[in-house]
Scaffold this active site. Structure first.
Site, PDB file in Angstrom:
ATOM      1  N   SER A   1       0.856  -1.192   0.000  1.00  0.00           N
ATOM      2  CA  SER A   1       0.000   0.000   0.000  1.00  0.00           C
ATOM      3  C   SER A   1       0.886   1.233   0.000  1.00  0.00           C
ATOM      4  CB  SER A   1      -0.884  -0.006   1.243  1.00  0.00           C
ATOM      5  OG  SER A   1      -0.105   0.327   2.366  1.00  0.00           O
ATOM      6  N   LYS A   2       0.235   2.375  -0.067  1.00  0.00           N
ATOM      7  CA  LYS A   2       0.955   3.648  -0.080  1.00  0.00           C
ATOM      8  C   LYS A   2       1.956   3.726   1.075  1.00  0.00           C
ATOM      9  CE  LYS A   2      -0.734   7.053  -2.959  1.00  0.00           C
ATOM     10  NZ  LYS A   2      -0.109   6.557  -4.137  1.00  0.00           N
ATOM     11  N   ARG A   3       1.574   3.145   2.199  1.00  0.00           N
ATOM     12  CA  ARG A   3       2.432   3.252   3.389  1.00  0.00           C
ATOM     13  C   ARG A   3       3.787   2.571   3.206  1.00  0.00           C
ATOM     14  NH1 ARG A   3      -0.595   0.782   7.429  1.00  0.00           N
ATOM     15  NH2 ARG A   3      -2.482   1.133   6.233  1.00  0.00           N
ATOM     16  N   ASP A   4       3.868   1.668   2.237  1.00  0.00           N
ATOM     17  CA  ASP A   4       5.132   0.970   2.006  1.00  0.00           C
ATOM     18  C   ASP A   4       6.077   1.805   1.151  1.00  0.00           C
ATOM     19  OD1 ASP A   4       4.379  -1.449   3.337  1.00  0.00           O
ATOM     20  OD2 ASP A   4       2.957  -1.690   1.703  1.00  0.00           O
ATOM     21  N   GLY A   5       5.743   3.061   0.987  1.00  0.00           N
ATOM     22  CA  GLY A   5       6.596   3.911   0.165  1.00  0.00           C
ATOM     23  C   GLY A   5       5.897   4.151  -1.139  1.00  0.00           C
TER      24      GLY A   5
END
Ligand code: GLU
Length: 486
Positions: free
Chosen positions: A252-256
């Site tokens: 997801s976005k949170r993984d970069g």
């Protein structure tokens, strides 16, 4: 049979890593088999699709050096290559299904469908369309039409049928048609749904292999049923696994960054991103880890694509990128580094030849420390301007050494005496100081390094001195001298 494969993104956002991998696998398969690679756009989601996204996707593909033989912007014999420009063709195929009785109009309202769903769920059954409009008479239809209800078109799913899929990655899979309710193939606004349009596109574009993400596996039986209804041969299917983060969760976005173009913005090299992406699910034969696109085009095969999920590990990408940065020409990296240096005000305007040389020397000095080009910003403070970073306590301690005043004095004298400072002249100066004061190298280098940069570590000192130049070196020495007095 000619291998014809395709990448069919929905232009509802930028090209993501997962999409890039699908495109790459298809591209490599086409190259390996001397086939054709087609790029087309599945833009039937009128609200979410945009030309901006389409452009982003094509730009990202080009940046990765994934080129296509037919498709958007390139043309070809089977166009147009945007679904919204192919509506006439979908109508022809819908008519065929109507004629053979395998499609029908459905007038059910949203509310009716929702009610049916809830009823099935409360009975513990999977929600699906139960066929209310399957057998409407001409009068019943006319009644609905008279009321102005705009129908959808549904596909009549055959009952009690097993659908066999020989997936080239996942092996044989069997689906039961009874679990699938009659699904919509054309919406009430006349726009086909994905599962229908994709079949029409794949068959009319003579696609031989459909290689796509695992998330489409559940759509495949729906597509196969339509091929069968039209009396057509399905293409071969290969569903490639999901990409998970290092914690085993969906990316997801949170993984970069998931958008490919963001990697370009950060200063990753396209050949590194390709090398990284190809290893997300494909394993090369042998021990080799780095591959050019040409090599990949020769050795790629679906047999070596794994059905277990791939893991996206940013550190691995950085490691691969660092490798390619070292292989790239200094000029190329300088060009990529320039925007970051401009943004920091290190270089401005048209570069003259001295500035160009400075830039090349800077790149040569920091290249071994970089995992992506944007990190050049972290090295500017070592080599640009007269401000020195504050040393920490350990570094200050170093400056208290008894040889330090003599070392820094002598260094200052030599710098003053030297007309233009190069890395070679800096090296010579340092050597002479060691000889003259009869102290070990480290006792000379360390205080000079700390006085000039505030740091105990960093890029090669001689290069730092040369990049700073005479004026900034002398100014920084003043600051260093002030720390000696602290
Ligand atoms: N438009 C679909 C997607 O972006 C492609 C599906 C397919 O390759 O069949 O996921």
């Amino acid at each position: 049979m000619e291998v014809r494969v395709r990448f069919a993104p929905s232009p509802t956002g930028p090209l993501h890593i997962g999409g890039a991998r699908s495109a790459l696998f298809n591209y490599l398969l086409a190259r390996k088999c001397s086939g054709k690679f087609i790029v087309r756009s599945e833009d039937t989601d009128l609200e979410r699709s945009s030309l901006v996204s389409e452009r982003n996707i094509l730009e990202a593909l080009r940046w990765l050096n994934i080129s296509w033989d037919e498709g958007i912007e390139v043309g070809g014999d089977y166009g147009p290559y945007r679904q919204t420009e192919r509506l006439e063709l979908y109508r022809e195929f819908t008519d065929k299904l109507f004629q053979s009785g395998q499609a029908y109009f459905c007038y059910c309202s949203e509310d009716e469908l929702e009610q049916e769903r809830q009823e099935l769920i409360s009975r513990g059954q999977p929600p699906r369309y139960m066929g209310k409009c399957r057998n409407l008479t001409a009068e019943e239809r006319a009644e609905k039409e008279a009321l102005g209800v705009k129908p959808v078109v549904r596909f009549r799913v055959p009952e009690g049928k097993q659908i066999h899929i020989k997936d080239l990655v996942r092996g044989d899979i069997i689906f039961d048609s009874d679990g699938i309710g009659d699904y919509v193939i054309v919406k009430s606004d006349g726009i086909p749904t994905y599962n229908f349009a994709v079949v029409v596109d794949d068959t009319t574009m003579k696609i031989s292999h459909v290689v796509r993400g695992e998330e489409h596996l559940s759509n495949t039986p729906r597509q196969v049923l339509i091929y069968q209804a039209l009396g057509l041969q399905s293409p071969h299917f290969a569903h490639i696994s999901l990409i998970l983060n290092t914690e085993g969760k969906k990316m997801s976005k949170r993984d970069g960054d998931t958008a490919v173009i963001d990697y370009r913005a950060k200063g990753y090299l396209p050949e590194a991103v390709v090398n990284f992406i190809v290893l997300l699910g494909w394993s090369p034969p042998g021990e080799q880890e780095f591959f050019s696109m040409t090599e990949l085009s020769e050795i790629f095969s679906l047999e070596r694509v794994s059905k277990s999920p791939a893991v996206f590990d940013l550190n691995k990408l950085k490691w691969i990128n660092a490798h390619y940065l070292k292989l790239a020409s200094r000029e190329r990296i300088a060009e990529l580094a320039l925007p970051y240096l401009r943004e920091m005000g290190v270089l401005t305007g048209e570069l003259n030849s001295a500035q160009r040389q400075w830039l090349l020397n800077f790149v040569a000095t920091v290249i071994d420390h970089l995992s992506c080009v944007s990190e050049v910003s972290d090295f500017v403070h070592y080599v640009h301007g007269s401000d020195v970073q504050e040393p920490d306590e350990e570094a200050r301690q170093m400056l208290r050494g008894e040889q330090v005043p003599a070392v820094l004095n002598l260094f200052k004298q030599r710098i003053i005496e030297t007309e233009t400072i190069t890395a070679d002249s800096a090296k010579l100066i340092m050597k002479q100081i060691t000889k003259e004061l009869k102290v070990g190298g480290k006792l000379v280098f360390m205080p000079v390094r700390i006085a000039l940069t505030g740091q105990m570590h960093g890029p090669e000192l001689n290069n730092i001195i040369a990049l700073l130049g005479k004026e900034n070196t002398l100014k920084r020495l003043e600051t260093g001298a002030a720390w000696l007095r602290d």
